[in-house]
Design a protein around this motif. Structure first.
Motif, PDB file in Angstrom:
ATOM      1  N   CYS A  16      -1.769  12.722   4.239  1.00  0.00           N
ATOM      2  CA  CYS A  16      -2.513  11.679   3.524  1.00  0.00           C
ATOM      3  C   CYS A  16      -1.623  11.038   2.467  1.00  0.00           C
ATOM      4  CB  CYS A  16      -3.720  12.286   2.806  1.00  0.00           C
ATOM      5  SG  CYS A  16      -4.970  12.935   3.907  1.00  0.00           S
ATOM      6  N   GLU A  17      -1.895   9.768   2.174  1.00  0.00           N
ATOM      7  CA  GLU A  17      -1.182   9.075   1.094  1.00  0.00           C
ATOM      8  C   GLU A  17      -2.172   8.724  -0.011  1.00  0.00           C
ATOM      9  OE1 GLU A  17       1.749   5.770   1.810  1.00  0.00           O
ATOM     10  OE2 GLU A  17       0.275   4.661   0.622  1.00  0.00           O
ATOM     11  N   VAL A  18      -1.773   8.956  -1.263  1.00  0.00           N
ATOM     12  CA  VAL A  18      -2.565   8.507  -2.409  1.00  0.00           C
ATOM     13  C   VAL A  18      -1.676   7.636  -3.298  1.00  0.00           C
ATOM     14  CG1 VAL A  18      -4.049  10.557  -2.392  1.00  0.00           C
ATOM     15  CG2 VAL A  18      -2.009  10.543  -3.838  1.00  0.00           C
ATOM     16  N   ALA A 106      12.354   8.206   0.714  1.00  0.00           N
ATOM     17  CA  ALA A 106      13.389   7.343   0.124  1.00  0.00           C
ATOM     18  C   ALA A 106      13.223   5.911   0.633  1.00  0.00           C
ATOM     19  CB  ALA A 106      14.768   7.886   0.506  1.00  0.00           C
ATOM     20  N   LEU A 107      12.954   5.008  -0.303  1.00  0.00           N
ATOM     21  CA  LEU A 107      12.644   3.612   0.049  1.00  0.00           C
ATOM     22  C   LEU A 107      13.517   2.643  -0.737  1.00  0.00           C
ATOM     23  CD1 LEU A 107       8.893   4.249  -0.516  1.00  0.00           C
ATOM     24  CD2 LEU A 107       9.728   3.420   1.686  1.00  0.00           C
ATOM     25  N   ARG A 108      13.734   1.492  -0.143  1.00  0.00           N
ATOM     26  CA  ARG A 108      14.383   0.448  -0.932  1.00  0.00           C
ATOM     27  C   ARG A 108      13.401  -0.180  -1.906  1.00  0.00           C
ATOM     28  NH1 ARG A 108      15.385  -5.367   1.453  1.00  0.00           N
ATOM     29  NH2 ARG A 108      13.169  -5.305   0.980  1.00  0.00           N
ATOM     30  N   TYR A 123      20.298  -0.608   0.154  1.00  0.00           N
ATOM     31  CA  TYR A 123      19.288  -0.331   1.179  1.00  0.00           C
ATOM     32  C   TYR A 123      18.805   1.105   1.034  1.00  0.00           C
ATOM     33  CZ  TYR A 123      21.017  -4.620   3.282  1.00  0.00           C
ATOM     34  OH  TYR A 123      21.374  -5.918   3.494  1.00  0.00           O
ATOM     35  N   ALA A 124      17.672   1.379   1.681  1.00  0.00           N
ATOM     36  CA  ALA A 124      17.132   2.740   1.627  1.00  0.00           C
ATOM     37  C   ALA A 124      18.150   3.756   2.151  1.00  0.00           C
ATOM     38  CB  ALA A 124      15.841   2.817   2.432  1.00  0.00           C
ATOM     39  N   SER A 125      18.960   3.347   3.144  1.00  0.00           N
ATOM     40  CA  SER A 125      19.940   4.303   3.701  1.00  0.00           C
ATOM     41  C   SER A 125      20.919   4.789   2.624  1.00  0.00           C
ATOM     42  CB  SER A 125      20.707   3.674   4.877  1.00  0.00           C
ATOM     43  OG  SER A 125      21.243   2.444   4.487  1.00  0.00           O
ATOM     44  N   ARG A 162      18.265   3.388  12.651  1.00  0.00           N
ATOM     45  CA  ARG A 162      19.167   4.443  13.134  1.00  0.00           C
ATOM     46  C   ARG A 162      20.182   4.824  12.040  1.00  0.00           C
ATOM     47  NH1 ARG A 162      21.971   6.858  17.917  1.00  0.00           N
ATOM     48  NH2 ARG A 162      23.273   8.219  16.672  1.00  0.00           N
ATOM     49  N   GLU A 163      20.657   3.803  11.295  1.00  0.00           N
ATOM     50  CA  GLU A 163      21.599   4.085  10.194  1.00  0.00           C
ATOM     51  C   GLU A 163      20.940   4.979   9.137  1.00  0.00           C
ATOM     52  OE1 GLU A 163      23.802  -0.258  10.693  1.00  0.00           O
ATOM     53  OE2 GLU A 163      22.657   0.146   8.856  1.00  0.00           O
ATOM     54  N   LYS A 164      19.647   4.714   8.913  1.00  0.00           N
ATOM     55  CA  LYS A 164      18.915   5.489   7.898  1.00  0.00           C
ATOM     56  C   LYS A 164      18.798   6.953   8.349  1.00  0.00           C
ATOM     57  CE  LYS A 164      14.887   3.442   6.908  1.00  0.00           C
ATOM     58  NZ  LYS A 164      13.865   2.613   6.233  1.00  0.00           N
TER      59      LYS A 164
HETATM   60  P1  FAD Z   1      15.265  -0.554   4.126  1.00  0.00           P
HETATM   61  O1  FAD Z   1      15.251   0.556   5.099  1.00  0.00           O
HETATM   62  O2  FAD Z   1      16.426  -0.668   3.204  1.00  0.00           O
HETATM   63  O3  FAD Z   1      15.089  -1.903   4.952  1.00  0.00           O
HETATM   64  C1  FAD Z   1      14.806  -3.132   4.300  1.00  0.00           C
HETATM   65  C2  FAD Z   1      15.286  -4.285   5.163  1.00  0.00           C
HETATM   66  O4  FAD Z   1      16.714  -4.301   5.171  1.00  0.00           O
HETATM   67  C3  FAD Z   1      14.867  -4.164   6.632  1.00  0.00           C
HETATM   68  O5  FAD Z   1      14.620  -5.463   7.095  1.00  0.00           O
HETATM   69  C4  FAD Z   1      16.085  -3.572   7.307  1.00  0.00           C
HETATM   70  O6  FAD Z   1      16.156  -3.892   8.684  1.00  0.00           O
HETATM   71  C5  FAD Z   1      17.203  -4.229   6.498  1.00  0.00           C
HETATM   72  N1  FAD Z   1      18.449  -3.436   6.444  1.00  0.00           N
HETATM   73  C6  FAD Z   1      18.576  -2.118   6.279  1.00  0.00           C
HETATM   74  N2  FAD Z   1      19.876  -1.758   6.243  1.00  0.00           N
HETATM   75  C7  FAD Z   1      20.593  -2.906   6.391  1.00  0.00           C
HETATM   76  C8  FAD Z   1      21.993  -3.227   6.429  1.00  0.00           C
HETATM   77  N3  FAD Z   1      22.920  -2.268   6.331  1.00  0.00           N
HETATM   78  N4  FAD Z   1      22.361  -4.525   6.600  1.00  0.00           N
HETATM   79  C9  FAD Z   1      21.424  -5.512   6.698  1.00  0.00           C
HETATM   80  N5  FAD Z   1      20.101  -5.274   6.673  1.00  0.00           N
HETATM   81  C10 FAD Z   1      19.676  -3.990   6.509  1.00  0.00           C
HETATM   82  N6  FAD Z   1       6.979   0.219  -1.564  1.00  0.00           N
HETATM   83  C11 FAD Z   1       6.847   0.592  -2.868  1.00  0.00           C
HETATM   84  O7  FAD Z   1       7.198  -0.196  -3.765  1.00  0.00           O
HETATM   85  N7  FAD Z   1       6.355   1.820  -3.229  1.00  0.00           N
HETATM   86  C12 FAD Z   1       5.973   2.742  -2.304  1.00  0.00           C
HETATM   87  O8  FAD Z   1       5.540   3.842  -2.641  1.00  0.00           O
HETATM   88  C13 FAD Z   1       6.080   2.392  -0.911  1.00  0.00           C
HETATM   89  N8  FAD Z   1       5.738   3.262   0.060  1.00  0.00           N
HETATM   90  C14 FAD Z   1       5.908   2.922   1.378  1.00  0.00           C
HETATM   91  C15 FAD Z   1       5.564   3.854   2.380  1.00  0.00           C
HETATM   92  C16 FAD Z   1       5.735   3.529   3.727  1.00  0.00           C
HETATM   93  C17 FAD Z   1       5.376   4.559   4.781  1.00  0.00           C
HETATM   94  C18 FAD Z   1       6.204   2.239   4.097  1.00  0.00           C
HETATM   95  C19 FAD Z   1       6.340   1.879   5.555  1.00  0.00           C
HETATM   96  C20 FAD Z   1       6.544   1.306   3.117  1.00  0.00           C
HETATM   97  C21 FAD Z   1       6.395   1.634   1.758  1.00  0.00           C
HETATM   98  N9  FAD Z   1       6.746   0.732   0.740  1.00  0.00           N
HETATM   99  C22 FAD Z   1       6.602   1.089  -0.582  1.00  0.00           C
HETATM  100  C23 FAD Z   1       7.182  -0.622   1.081  1.00  0.00           C
HETATM  101  C24 FAD Z   1       8.723  -0.739   1.208  1.00  0.00           C
HETATM  102  O9  FAD Z   1       9.316  -0.453  -0.036  1.00  0.00           O
HETATM  103  C25 FAD Z   1       9.060  -2.152   1.682  1.00  0.00           C
HETATM  104  O10 FAD Z   1       8.635  -2.344   2.999  1.00  0.00           O
HETATM  105  C26 FAD Z   1      10.508  -2.594   1.516  1.00  0.00           C
HETATM  106  O11 FAD Z   1      10.573  -4.006   1.760  1.00  0.00           O
HETATM  107  C27 FAD Z   1      11.490  -1.945   2.488  1.00  0.00           C
HETATM  108  O12 FAD Z   1      11.738  -0.645   2.161  1.00  0.00           O
HETATM  109  P2  FAD Z   1      12.602   0.276   3.177  1.00  0.00           P
HETATM  110  O13 FAD Z   1      12.787   1.558   2.493  1.00  0.00           O
HETATM  111  O14 FAD Z   1      11.985   0.282   4.513  1.00  0.00           O
HETATM  112  O15 FAD Z   1      13.964  -0.550   3.192  1.00  0.00           O
END
Ligand code: FAD
Length: 288
Positions: A16-18, A106-108, A123-125, A162-164
Protein backbone atom coordinates in the motif's frame (compact mmCIF):
# COMPACT_ATOMS: atom_id res chain seq x y z
CA UNK A 1 14.11 -6.84 5.46
CA UNK A 2 14.90 -5.83 1.90
CA UNK A 3 11.70 -5.77 -0.15
CA UNK A 4 13.08 -7.82 -3.03
CA UNK A 5 13.15 -10.77 -0.58
CA UNK A 6 9.33 -10.74 -0.49
CA UNK A 7 9.01 -11.95 -4.06
CA UNK A 8 9.17 -15.48 -5.46
CA UNK A 9 7.47 -17.02 -2.41
CA UNK A 10 4.49 -18.46 -4.29
CA UNK A 11 1.96 -15.70 -3.59
CA UNK A 12 1.34 -12.24 -4.95
CA UNK A 13 2.92 -9.44 -2.93
CA UNK A 14 0.41 -6.81 -1.82
CA UNK A 15 1.59 -3.37 -0.74
CA UNK A 16 0.00 0.00 0.00
CA UNK A 17 1.05 3.61 -0.55
CA UNK A 18 0.22 6.47 1.83
CA UNK A 19 1.09 10.15 1.71
CA UNK A 20 1.94 12.52 4.58
CA UNK A 21 -1.12 14.49 5.77
CA UNK A 22 -1.74 17.61 3.70
CA UNK A 23 -0.80 20.97 5.18
CA UNK A 24 -4.27 21.71 6.60
CA UNK A 25 -4.97 18.18 7.82
CA UNK A 26 -4.04 17.18 11.37
CA UNK A 27 -0.77 15.25 11.47
CA UNK A 28 -2.50 12.66 13.65
CA UNK A 29 -4.77 11.69 10.75
CA UNK A 30 -1.98 9.38 9.57
CA UNK A 31 -2.62 7.19 12.64
CA UNK A 32 -6.18 6.60 11.48
CA UNK A 33 -4.91 5.62 8.06
CA UNK A 34 -2.26 3.27 9.40
CA UNK A 35 -4.55 1.81 12.09
CA UNK A 36 -6.96 0.96 9.28
CA UNK A 37 -4.27 -0.53 7.06
CA UNK A 38 -2.57 -2.66 9.70
CA UNK A 39 -5.41 -5.23 9.78
CA UNK A 40 -4.89 -5.89 6.07
CA UNK A 41 -1.28 -6.82 6.85
CA UNK A 42 0.19 -5.43 3.62
CA UNK A 43 3.64 -6.82 2.81
CA UNK A 44 4.96 -3.28 3.00
CA UNK A 45 3.71 0.31 3.07
CA UNK A 46 5.38 3.08 1.10
CA UNK A 47 5.31 6.78 2.00
CA UNK A 48 5.47 9.47 -0.66
CA UNK A 49 7.92 12.36 -0.62
CA UNK A 50 6.91 15.99 -1.17
CA UNK A 51 8.41 18.23 -3.81
CA UNK A 52 10.91 19.66 -1.33
CA UNK A 53 11.41 21.41 1.95
CA UNK A 54 12.84 19.90 5.08
CA UNK A 55 9.48 19.82 6.92
CA UNK A 56 7.84 17.71 4.22
CA UNK A 57 10.76 15.34 4.03
CA UNK A 58 10.95 15.03 7.79
CA UNK A 59 7.32 13.90 7.74
CA UNK A 60 8.03 11.15 5.20
CA UNK A 61 10.83 9.91 7.42
CA UNK A 62 8.68 10.09 10.57
CA UNK A 63 5.83 8.15 8.98
CA UNK A 64 8.17 5.50 7.56
CA UNK A 65 9.69 5.08 11.03
CA UNK A 66 6.20 4.79 12.53
CA UNK A 67 5.20 2.08 10.06
CA UNK A 68 8.37 0.14 10.75
CA UNK A 69 8.57 0.51 14.54
CA UNK A 70 5.02 0.96 15.79
CA UNK A 71 3.13 -1.13 13.23
CA UNK A 72 5.94 -3.61 12.55
CA UNK A 73 5.30 -3.53 8.82
CA UNK A 74 8.24 -3.01 6.43
CA UNK A 75 8.29 0.59 5.20
CA UNK A 76 9.58 2.03 1.95
CA UNK A 77 10.41 5.76 2.02
CA UNK A 78 10.11 7.55 -1.34
CA UNK A 79 13.03 9.88 -2.02
CA UNK A 80 13.25 12.34 -4.91
CA UNK A 81 16.59 13.76 -6.01
CA UNK A 82 15.89 16.55 -8.49
CA UNK A 83 16.15 19.23 -5.80
CA UNK A 84 18.50 17.31 -3.50
CA UNK A 85 22.27 17.43 -3.17
CA UNK A 86 24.44 14.58 -1.95
CA UNK A 87 24.51 16.00 1.58
CA UNK A 88 20.69 16.12 1.68
CA UNK A 89 20.52 12.50 0.58
CA UNK A 90 23.25 11.45 3.02
CA UNK A 91 21.42 13.10 5.89
CA UNK A 92 18.10 11.54 5.03
CA UNK A 93 19.60 8.09 4.56
CA UNK A 94 21.42 8.33 7.89
CA UNK A 95 18.14 9.29 9.59
CA UNK A 96 16.24 6.46 7.91
CA UNK A 97 18.93 4.01 8.89
CA UNK A 98 18.87 5.10 12.50
CA UNK A 99 15.07 4.64 12.47
CA UNK A 100 15.41 1.09 11.13
CA UNK A 101 13.92 1.89 7.70
CA UNK A 102 15.71 -0.32 5.19
CA UNK A 103 13.99 0.42 1.88
CA UNK A 104 13.89 3.44 -0.39
CA UNK A 105 12.03 4.18 -3.63
CA UNK A 106 14.63 6.20 -5.55
CA UNK A 107 12.99 8.79 -7.79
CA UNK A 108 14.02 11.77 -9.82
CA UNK A 109 10.82 13.71 -9.03
CA UNK A 110 9.44 16.64 -11.00
CA UNK A 111 10.93 20.11 -11.08
CA UNK A 112 9.09 22.44 -8.72
CA UNK A 113 9.63 26.21 -9.19
CA UNK A 114 9.84 26.62 -5.39
CA UNK A 115 12.76 24.19 -5.16
CA UNK A 116 15.27 24.73 -7.99
CA UNK A 117 17.07 21.63 -9.30
CA UNK A 118 20.49 20.78 -7.87
CA UNK A 119 23.17 19.30 -10.12
CA UNK A 120 24.20 16.19 -8.12
CA UNK A 121 21.58 13.80 -9.51
CA UNK A 122 20.15 14.20 -12.99
CA UNK A 123 18.11 11.01 -13.26
CA UNK A 124 16.76 8.47 -10.82
CA UNK A 125 19.45 6.02 -12.01
CA UNK A 126 22.09 8.38 -10.52
CA UNK A 127 20.33 8.20 -7.16
CA UNK A 128 19.88 4.44 -7.41
CA UNK A 129 23.61 3.82 -7.91
CA UNK A 130 24.51 6.36 -5.20
CA UNK A 131 22.30 4.62 -2.62
CA UNK A 132 23.27 1.10 -3.66
CA UNK A 133 26.96 2.02 -3.28
CA UNK A 134 26.33 2.61 0.42
CA UNK A 135 25.07 -0.95 0.73
CA UNK A 136 22.59 -0.31 3.55
CA UNK A 137 19.31 -0.08 1.68
CA UNK A 138 17.01 -2.07 -0.52
CA UNK A 139 16.46 0.18 -3.55
CA UNK A 140 13.31 0.25 -5.66
CA UNK A 141 12.43 2.50 -8.60
CA UNK A 142 9.44 3.65 -10.64
CA UNK A 143 8.31 2.38 -14.05
CA UNK A 144 5.66 3.51 -16.51
CA UNK A 145 3.52 0.94 -18.37
CA UNK A 146 2.37 3.58 -20.88
CA UNK A 147 5.75 5.36 -20.95
CA UNK A 148 6.88 8.37 -18.92
CA UNK A 149 5.30 11.65 -20.06
CA UNK A 150 8.69 13.15 -21.00
CA UNK A 151 9.84 10.16 -23.03
CA UNK A 152 9.86 10.61 -26.78
CA UNK A 153 8.95 6.94 -27.26
CA UNK A 154 8.53 3.65 -25.41
CA UNK A 155 11.86 2.28 -26.62
CA UNK A 156 13.96 5.04 -25.05
CA UNK A 157 11.86 4.88 -21.88
CA UNK A 158 12.54 1.15 -21.62
CA UNK A 159 16.23 1.65 -22.35
CA UNK A 160 16.44 4.14 -19.47
CA UNK A 161 14.50 1.78 -17.23
CA UNK A 162 17.05 -0.92 -17.98
CA UNK A 163 19.80 1.57 -17.01
CA UNK A 164 18.01 2.13 -13.70
CA UNK A 165 17.94 -1.61 -13.03
CA UNK A 166 21.57 -1.99 -14.12
CA UNK A 167 22.40 0.82 -11.66
CA UNK A 168 21.03 -1.40 -8.90
CA UNK A 169 17.23 -1.05 -8.63
CA UNK A 170 16.07 -4.35 -7.16
CA UNK A 171 12.32 -3.95 -7.58
CA UNK A 172 10.03 -1.72 -9.66
CA UNK A 173 6.67 -0.16 -8.85
CA UNK A 174 4.50 0.97 -11.72
CA UNK A 175 2.65 4.17 -12.34
CA UNK A 176 -1.13 3.75 -12.13
CA UNK A 177 -2.89 2.44 -15.23
CA UNK A 178 -6.45 1.37 -15.97
CA UNK A 179 -6.05 -0.98 -18.89
CA UNK A 180 -4.36 -4.23 -17.90
CA UNK A 181 -3.31 -4.91 -21.48
CA UNK A 182 -1.05 -1.85 -21.25
CA UNK A 183 0.62 -3.43 -18.23
CA UNK A 184 0.91 -6.91 -19.73
CA UNK A 185 2.46 -5.48 -22.92
CA UNK A 186 4.91 -3.42 -20.84
CA UNK A 187 5.83 -6.46 -18.74
CA UNK A 188 6.57 -8.48 -21.85
CA UNK A 189 8.73 -5.71 -23.34
CA UNK A 190 10.58 -5.32 -20.04
CA UNK A 191 11.39 -9.02 -19.85
CA UNK A 192 12.54 -9.05 -23.47
CA UNK A 193 14.78 -6.06 -22.64
CA UNK A 194 16.41 -8.14 -19.90
CA UNK A 195 14.72 -6.40 -16.97
CA UNK A 196 14.30 -9.30 -14.59
CA UNK A 197 13.58 -7.70 -11.21
CA UNK A 198 10.08 -8.03 -9.66
CA UNK A 199 7.61 -5.49 -11.06
CA UNK A 200 4.58 -4.46 -9.02
CA UNK A 201 1.46 -3.14 -10.72
CA UNK A 202 0.25 0.20 -9.32
CA UNK A 203 -3.54 0.31 -8.87
CA UNK A 204 -5.53 3.40 -8.02
CA UNK A 205 -9.22 2.93 -7.20
CA UNK A 206 -11.37 5.53 -8.94
CA UNK A 207 -13.39 7.31 -6.25
CA UNK A 208 -13.78 10.86 -7.54
CA UNK A 209 -14.23 12.12 -11.07
CA UNK A 210 -12.25 15.31 -10.49
CA UNK A 211 -9.30 13.71 -8.78
CA UNK A 212 -9.00 10.96 -11.39
CA UNK A 213 -9.13 13.50 -14.22
CA UNK A 214 -6.42 15.55 -12.49
CA UNK A 215 -4.30 12.47 -11.91
CA UNK A 216 -4.66 11.28 -15.49
CA UNK A 217 -3.67 14.68 -16.86
CA UNK A 218 -0.60 14.70 -14.59
CA UNK A 219 0.67 11.22 -15.40
CA UNK A 220 -0.71 10.57 -18.89
CA UNK A 221 -2.55 7.32 -18.07
CA UNK A 222 -5.25 6.52 -20.59
CA UNK A 223 -8.87 5.85 -19.67
CA UNK A 224 -10.39 2.76 -21.33
CA UNK A 225 -13.97 3.08 -22.56
CA UNK A 226 -15.26 0.87 -19.72
CA UNK A 227 -13.97 3.41 -17.22
CA UNK A 228 -15.11 6.41 -19.25
CA UNK A 229 -18.62 4.96 -19.14
CA UNK A 230 -18.40 4.54 -15.37
CA UNK A 231 -17.27 8.17 -14.96
CA UNK A 232 -20.01 9.44 -17.28
CA UNK A 233 -22.77 7.53 -15.52
CA UNK A 234 -21.69 7.70 -11.87
CA UNK A 235 -19.28 10.66 -11.83
CA UNK A 236 -21.75 12.98 -10.10
CA UNK A 237 -22.98 10.31 -7.64
CA UNK A 238 -20.18 9.77 -5.10
CA UNK A 239 -21.62 6.62 -3.49
CA UNK A 240 -22.29 4.97 -6.83
CA UNK A 241 -18.87 5.95 -8.18
CA UNK A 242 -17.21 4.58 -5.07
CA UNK A 243 -18.91 1.20 -5.53
CA UNK A 244 -18.16 1.09 -9.23
CA UNK A 245 -14.56 2.29 -8.70
CA UNK A 246 -13.86 -0.36 -6.07
CA UNK A 247 -15.42 -3.06 -8.27
CA UNK A 248 -13.24 -1.87 -11.19
CA UNK A 249 -10.07 -2.03 -9.07
CA UNK A 250 -10.91 -5.53 -7.78
CA UNK A 251 -11.58 -6.69 -11.34
CA UNK A 252 -8.26 -5.20 -12.50
CA UNK A 253 -6.36 -6.86 -9.66
CA UNK A 254 -7.89 -10.32 -10.09
CA UNK A 255 -7.11 -10.21 -13.82
CA UNK A 256 -3.53 -9.07 -13.13
CA UNK A 257 -2.99 -11.88 -10.64
CA UNK A 258 -4.52 -14.38 -13.07
CA UNK A 259 -1.96 -13.09 -15.59
CA UNK A 260 0.86 -13.82 -13.14
CA UNK A 261 1.93 -10.37 -11.87
CA UNK A 262 4.29 -10.59 -8.93
CA UNK A 263 2.87 -7.74 -6.87
CA UNK A 264 0.02 -5.25 -6.50
CA UNK A 265 0.80 -1.80 -5.12
CA UNK A 266 -2.40 -0.06 -4.02
CA UNK A 267 -2.47 3.72 -4.10
CA UNK A 268 -4.68 4.03 -1.00
CA UNK A 269 -5.00 7.83 -1.04
CA UNK A 270 -5.00 7.45 2.76
CA UNK A 271 -8.40 5.79 2.60
CA UNK A 272 -8.09 2.62 4.69
CA UNK A 273 -11.75 1.61 4.29
CA UNK A 274 -11.40 1.36 0.54
CA UNK A 275 -8.09 -0.49 0.90
CA UNK A 276 -9.68 -2.93 3.35
CA UNK A 277 -12.60 -3.59 1.04
CA UNK A 278 -10.28 -4.28 -1.88
CA UNK A 279 -7.83 -6.39 0.13
CA UNK A 280 -10.72 -8.40 1.62
CA UNK A 281 -11.96 -9.25 -1.87
CA UNK A 282 -8.66 -10.60 -3.14
CA UNK A 283 -7.48 -12.56 -0.11
CA UNK A 284 -7.81 -16.03 -1.63
CA UNK A 285 -6.88 -14.83 -5.11
CA UNK A 286 -3.51 -13.59 -3.82
CA UNK A 287 -2.62 -16.97 -2.38
CA UNK A 288 -3.27 -19.07 -5.50
P1 FAD B 1 13.70 8.85 -14.15
O1 FAD B 1 13.79 7.38 -14.04
O2 FAD B 1 14.94 9.65 -13.96
O3 FAD B 1 13.04 9.18 -15.56
C1 FAD B 1 12.58 10.49 -15.87
C2 FAD B 1 12.59 10.68 -17.37
O4 FAD B 1 13.94 10.76 -17.83
C3 FAD B 1 11.95 9.52 -18.14
O5 FAD B 1 11.31 10.07 -19.26
C4 FAD B 1 13.14 8.68 -18.57
O6 FAD B 1 12.88 7.91 -19.73
C5 FAD B 1 14.18 9.77 -18.82
N1 FAD B 1 15.58 9.32 -18.63
C6 FAD B 1 16.06 8.54 -17.66
N2 FAD B 1 17.39 8.37 -17.79
C7 FAD B 1 17.76 9.09 -18.89
C8 FAD B 1 19.00 9.35 -19.56
N3 FAD B 1 20.14 8.81 -19.13
N4 FAD B 1 18.99 10.14 -20.67
C9 FAD B 1 17.83 10.71 -21.12
N5 FAD B 1 16.64 10.50 -20.53
C10 FAD B 1 16.59 9.71 -19.42
N6 FAD B 1 7.04 12.03 -7.27
C11 FAD B 1 7.25 12.71 -6.11
O7 FAD B 1 7.54 13.92 -6.15
N7 FAD B 1 7.15 12.10 -4.89
C12 FAD B 1 6.86 10.78 -4.76
O8 FAD B 1 6.78 10.24 -3.66
C13 FAD B 1 6.62 10.02 -5.96
N8 FAD B 1 6.34 8.70 -5.92
C14 FAD B 1 6.18 7.99 -7.08
C15 FAD B 1 5.91 6.61 -7.02
C16 FAD B 1 5.74 5.87 -8.19
C17 FAD B 1 5.47 4.38 -8.08
C18 FAD B 1 5.79 6.52 -9.45
C19 FAD B 1 5.57 5.72 -10.71
C20 FAD B 1 6.06 7.89 -9.53
C21 FAD B 1 6.25 8.63 -8.36
N9 FAD B 1 6.53 10.01 -8.40
C22 FAD B 1 6.73 10.71 -7.23
C23 FAD B 1 6.55 10.72 -9.67
C24 FAD B 1 7.96 10.78 -10.31
O9 FAD B 1 8.82 11.51 -9.47
C25 FAD B 1 7.84 11.43 -11.69
O10 FAD B 1 7.14 10.59 -12.57
C26 FAD B 1 9.13 11.92 -12.32
O11 FAD B 1 8.79 12.72 -13.46
C27 FAD B 1 10.05 10.82 -12.83
O12 FAD B 1 10.67 10.17 -11.81
P2 FAD B 1 11.55 8.84 -12.13
O13 FAD B 1 12.17 8.45 -10.86
O14 FAD B 1 10.72 7.84 -12.83
O15 FAD B 1 12.63 9.46 -13.12
Amino acid sequence: MKLCELFGKGRTVFSCEVFPPKRNDPVDSIYQTLDGLKDIRPDFISVTFGAGGSQVNQTTRDIAALIENRYHIPAMAHLTCVAAGKEDVDRLLADLKSDGVENVLALRGDVNPDYPPKPDFKYASDLVSYIRARGDFGVSAACYPEGHLESPDLVSDLRHLREKVDAGAQHLVSQLFFDNDDFFRFLERARIAGINVPIEAGIMPVLSKNSIQRMVSMCGASLPSKLTRILARYGDHPDALREAGIAYAIDQISDLIAGGVEGIHLYTMNNPDVARQIAGSINSIRKV
